[in-house]
Design a protein around this motif. Structure first.
Motif, PDB file in Angstrom:
ATOM      1  N   GLU A  92      -5.877   8.702  -7.513  1.00 25.47           N
ATOM      2  CA  GLU A  92      -7.010   7.874  -7.937  1.00 25.47           C
ATOM      3  C   GLU A  92      -8.053   8.658  -8.738  1.00 25.47           C
ATOM      4  OE1 GLU A  92      -5.706   7.628  -4.739  1.00 25.47           O
ATOM      5  OE2 GLU A  92      -6.280   5.723  -3.814  1.00 25.47           O
ATOM      6  N   ARG A 132      -4.144  -5.330   2.917  1.00 23.45           N
ATOM      7  CA  ARG A 132      -4.038  -5.853   1.555  1.00 23.45           C
ATOM      8  C   ARG A 132      -2.690  -5.533   0.931  1.00 23.45           C
ATOM      9  NH1 ARG A 132      -6.745  -0.811   0.299  1.00 23.45           N
ATOM     10  NH2 ARG A 132      -8.960  -1.272   0.300  1.00 23.45           N
ATOM     11  N   ASP A 133      -2.080  -4.411   1.367  1.00 22.60           N
ATOM     12  CA  ASP A 133      -0.876  -3.929   0.674  1.00 22.60           C
ATOM     13  C   ASP A 133       0.297  -4.893   0.769  1.00 22.60           C
ATOM     14  OD1 ASP A 133      -2.324  -1.734   0.021  1.00 22.60           O
ATOM     15  OD2 ASP A 133      -1.454  -0.423   1.520  1.00 22.60           O
ATOM     16  N   TRP A 150     -11.099  -1.791  -3.047  1.00 19.74           N
ATOM     17  CA  TRP A 150      -9.655  -1.589  -3.279  1.00 19.74           C
ATOM     18  C   TRP A 150      -9.312  -0.108  -3.435  1.00 19.74           C
ATOM     19  CZ3 TRP A 150      -7.387   0.867  -7.371  1.00 19.74           C
ATOM     20  CH2 TRP A 150      -5.993   0.814  -7.417  1.00 19.74           C
TER      21      TRP A 150
HETATM   22  C1  GLC Z   1      -3.195   3.008  -1.695  1.00 24.99           C
HETATM   23  C2  GLC Z   1      -3.473   1.970  -0.634  1.00 24.99           C
HETATM   24  C3  GLC Z   1      -3.988   0.692  -1.257  1.00 24.99           C
HETATM   25  C4  GLC Z   1      -5.187   0.988  -2.107  1.00 24.99           C
HETATM   26  C5  GLC Z   1      -4.815   1.990  -3.180  1.00 24.99           C
HETATM   27  C6  GLC Z   1      -5.968   2.405  -4.040  1.00 24.99           C
HETATM   28  O1  GLC Z   1      -2.097   2.620  -2.438  1.00 24.99           O
HETATM   29  O2  GLC Z   1      -2.325   1.723   0.126  1.00 24.99           O
HETATM   30  O3  GLC Z   1      -4.308  -0.229  -0.265  1.00 24.99           O
HETATM   31  O4  GLC Z   1      -5.695  -0.195  -2.660  1.00 24.99           O
HETATM   32  O5  GLC Z   1      -4.300   3.150  -2.557  1.00 24.99           O
HETATM   33  O6  GLC Z   1      -6.821   3.283  -3.389  1.00 24.99           O
END
Ligand code: GLC
Length: 796
Positions: A628, A363-364, A479
């Motif tokens: 996060e 996805r990145d 995500w």
């Molecule tokens: C990192 C990952 C990405 C993900 C994000 C949130 O940046 O590379 O793919 O969505 O963390 O966890």
């Protein structure tokens, strides 16, 4: 005289294209990630860093270990006065000699280090040839004094040659072979081992298929390929034994800890200048000739031409679009730095000070590739097809894969696969290149099918993973990678995936119809309706939407939770997707503003987790406020700008933008600590001891998105199938702004005036002198320039 965003460590040049650092003592390494798409390097304001080819994990050329405090691994140049014996380095590290003058400039494709020490001005410019695996170190020395100076210049780098980090150095060094060539003023290094299996699957049985080299433009006086003789036992780069000796020892061969060190003499009459060029590179033996590369680049004239070629090369990616607004932070970041960060670091270099990546995240880099859409969409096209090739016939994809020889984890991640149709939509809106849908791309485990089918299989696979209540399963995570224990038993649900899928289906239905796939279009419509219903029935928590339910059926992101009570993602995407309606939209926006929009941007969740929760995942294992776990996760924080504009809150959108736009943090730089010219992956949240500290800079998907929310949602210039929509959401105090950009082979110069000082609303739009009824500029695709005059205001 004050400079733009001046702080005690540096400032932007007036045009914003360069960042100037005035002291070595920045609160973190402030670096540059330079790449030509194949060969890359990173370099800090102190001159530390390393080089790689392809990726920094599988094919590192020079050694380095991650250490942001010491910042002490580099390829260094020593300058020595042969009469007095005084020596220093062309960058502050490793010698750290007191200086009379100091300036480091990081910019698009190059870094420059200027120092005045011991009456000698040194100016070192570091860059990479746009079309060859070679970096150049162009060093100009000037004698500022009245006496002739007899100097020598000595280079130093440690070879890694292959896999990194090299914690087994004592094993690996046994396979490196060095040699020298006085006619080329060069040393070479080869390695008889690369950590891949041979054609029979036998490990430790192939050569590293490159020849690394370091060369210099002046006659070689002496050299050394042995770390022991150069540094001396128990010594360091700060004061190597080589600086106490007349000349380098000339050791070479197979029995050392391999380095490259070249020494040349420089004699300078008073006021005289002299330029010496060092090159370092790695030629792939089957295709390239190291000696030819050395000859081509290792001269003063070649270095000048190559630096000009670097400027031209980057102009192609950077200058195709230009904005001028009353906000210089927005201008600098949008025009130069975010494009550069996304391309040079995220897509090409794939590594930075905080993270070494050996490949592409599914996805990145798909998201990152949107940065090419204005400058050169063919690069986004290539990226889409490359990612499609990492899919299985069952529709799922590799979560990431190595960029050399491929391979990576096949997981039950719930969103990866859906980014293919999501980014395809952005590509099609920009280009209308519907032919891409017919591009045949093989699966990892099956023969080729058109790209359209790849997207369809991804969507169908997502359809096969719903809970009995009609919500997509979380699977291994969504995500948010850190939610990696919520739904591994395939029971837990992700409300965010429901919203993301809803957006994708909305875009895909017309595509399916266009291809006569009416049956699938109908199916997508049905799923869309049921998703919206299920989200609003089961995902609504009273004041906001839930993030998830766990495998055990517990809610996450609910008023019932003490920690992780509200998550940003399901709430901003409820707005972005249009799934929240009426009163709920209002409530959601209010909850985001109340609980998540804090001093430094929107938090990813609140309150942060203070104790690990094995049923949620590693997000709960970070210290509270980091990454996060209740920090400002810049990538997602950019989407809150988008959501606020859609919710009709342009002031909040701008506030959410302004708080995460890095130059604005120059004002409290000792809190922020990170580079103010690139985005950080995260900023510490309120529960951290370092609330407001930026970290994980450069290698973050936020760069491309910060660019996109500024151009598409604040300035509101959005490509649609039928034209370019003008729909700004700006601060009312702005008098207007200008955007110059390409769109389908025509050049558009869009002048927006705001005489009534409104936030939004197009009152009139005139294209090439002709008034239009709507705010959609038509497609011209004629290679010509078109001038658009827009006036914002209230319609009578
Ligand atoms: C990192 C990952 C990405 C993900 C994000 C949130 O940046 O590379 O793919 O969505 O963390 O966890």
């Amino acid at each position: 005289m004050s400079h733009p965003f001046e702080c005690k460590y540096g400032y932007f040049s007036d045009d914003g294209r360069e960042y100037c650092i005035t002291t070595p003592f920045t609160p973190r390494p402030w670096g540059n990630i330079i790449s030509n798409g194949d060969y890359s390097l990173m370099i800090s304001q102190n001159g530390s860093g390393y080089s790689w080819r392809g990726n920094a994990g599988q094919n590192r050329i020079t050694r380095s270990f991650q250490d942001l405090i010491k910042d002490n691994w580099g390829k260094y140049l020593y300058i020595r006065d042969r009469k007095s014996g005084a020596f220093w380095s062309a960058t502050f590290k490793p010698v750290m000699h007191p200086y009379e003058d100091f300036l480091v400039v990081h910019s698009i494709g190059y870094s420059r280090f200027i120092q005045v020490i011991e009456g000698i001005r040194s100016e070192l410019t570091v860059f990479i040839a746009p079309d060859a695996p070679v970096e150049l170190m162009q060093l100009t020395l000037t004698n500022l004094g009245e006496d002739t100076r007899e100097l020598d210049v000595t280079s130093y780098a440690e070879w890694a040659l292959g896999f990194a980090p090299d914690e087994h150095r004592e094993f690996h060094k046994l396979f490196i072979d060095t040699s020298t060539d006085f006619t080329l003023n060069a040393v070479f290094a080869r390695k008889y081992l690369w950590g891949f299996p041979d054609e029979h699957g036998r490990y430790n049985n192939i050569n590293w298929p490159y020849t690394a080299f370091m060369a210099v433009s002046e006659p070689l006086v002496s050299f050394d390929c042995d770390k022991e003789s150069f540094l001396g036992m128990y010594r360091s780069e700060e004061h190597p034994a080589a600086m106490d000796a007349q000349h380098l020892s000339g050791r070479v061969g197979r029995f050392h800890d391999a380095i490259a060190a070249l020494q040349v003499a420089v004699s300078l009459a008073p006021q005289q200048s002299k330029t010496v060029v060092f090159t370092l590179g790695a030629a792939e033996d089957e295709k390239e000739d190291a000696a030819a590369l050395i000859r081509r680049f290792t001269s003063v004239e070649a270095s000048r031409q190559t630096l000009q070629a670097v400027h031209d090369f980057w102009s192609r990616f950077v200058d195709g679009e230009h904005v001028e607004t009353p906000d210089p932070a927005l201008n600098f970041m949008t025009n130069y730095w975010l494009k550069y960060q996304a391309i040079s670091c995220r897509l090409w270099g794939k590594s930075a000070f905080y993270q070494v990546s050996a490949g592409y995240g599914y996805r990145d880099q798909l998201q990152d590739s949107q940065i090419f859409l204005v400058g050169d969409p063919s690069f986004a096209r290539k990226q889409l097809l490359m990612h499609a090739a990492q899919q299985f016939i069952e529709g799922d994809v590799l979560h990431w894969w190595f960029s050399i020889r491929g391979g990576g984890p096949r997981t039950n991640c719930s969103d990866d696969l859906l980014w293919l149709p999501f980014i395809l939509d952005a590509y099609l809106k920009e280009t209308a290149d519907y032919a891409i849908l017919d591009e045949a791309v093989p699966y990892l485990n099956a023969p080729a099918e058109p790209l359209y089918d790849h997207c369809k299989r991804a969507i169908e696979r997502a359809f096969s993973r719903f809970s009995p209540r009609g919500i997509p399963l979380m699977g291994d995570h969504d995500w948010n990678d850190g939610l990696n224990a919520v739904g591994t038993l395939l029971k837990g649900e992700s409300f965010w995936v429901a919203e993301f899928l809803y957006v994708i289906l909305g875009n895909f239905i017309p595509l399916a119809r266009r291809r006569g796939d009416e049956c699938f279009a109908r199916r997508c419509e049905d799923v869309r309706v049921s998703l919206k219903d299920a989200l609003n029935r089961f995902g609504w928590d009273g004041e906001w939407y839930l993030q998830a339910t766990t495998d055990a059926g517990l809610p996450l992101g609910s008023h019932e939770n003490d920690e992780g009570r509200i998550f940003l993602m399901p709430n901003i995407w409820a707005i972005i997707s249009g799934m929240a309606e009426g009163e709920r939209t209002r409530k959601v926006v209010d909850s985001i503003t109340r609980y998540l929009l804090k001093d430094y941007g929107t938090l990813l969740n609140y309150p942060a987790f203070t104790k690990p929760r094995p049923d949620v995942g590693y997000v709960t294992r970070y210290a509270p406020g980091l990454r996060e776990n209740g920090g400002v996760y810049t990538h997602a924080a950019t989407w809150s700008v988008w959501a606020y504009t859609l919710a009709g809150e342009p002031e909040r959108a701008y506030e959410a933008y302004h708080k995460i736009c890095p130059p604005n943090r120059s004002a409290d730089i000792d809190t922020y600590k990170a580079e103010p010219y690139v985005t950080p992956g995260n900023v510490d949240g309120p529960q951290s001891e370092y609330y407001g500290r930026g970290g994980w800079t450069w290698y973050t998907g936020s760069a491309q998105w910060l660019h996109r929310v500024a151009t598409h949602w604040i300035l509101g210039i959005r490509p649609q199938e039928e034209g370019l929509l003008v729909d700004p959401s700006i601060p009312a105090e702005w008098d207007g702004f200008t955007v110059r950009r390409r769109f389908r082979s025509a050049e558009y110069e869009i002048h927006v005036r705001n005489p009534e000082h409104v936030h939004r609303g197009v009152k009139s739009l005139v294209v090439d002198g002709k008034p239009l009824e709507s705010n959609l500029i038509p497609v011209f695709a004629d290679g010509q320039k078109h001038v658009v005059e827009v006036v914002l205001g209230r319609k009578e």
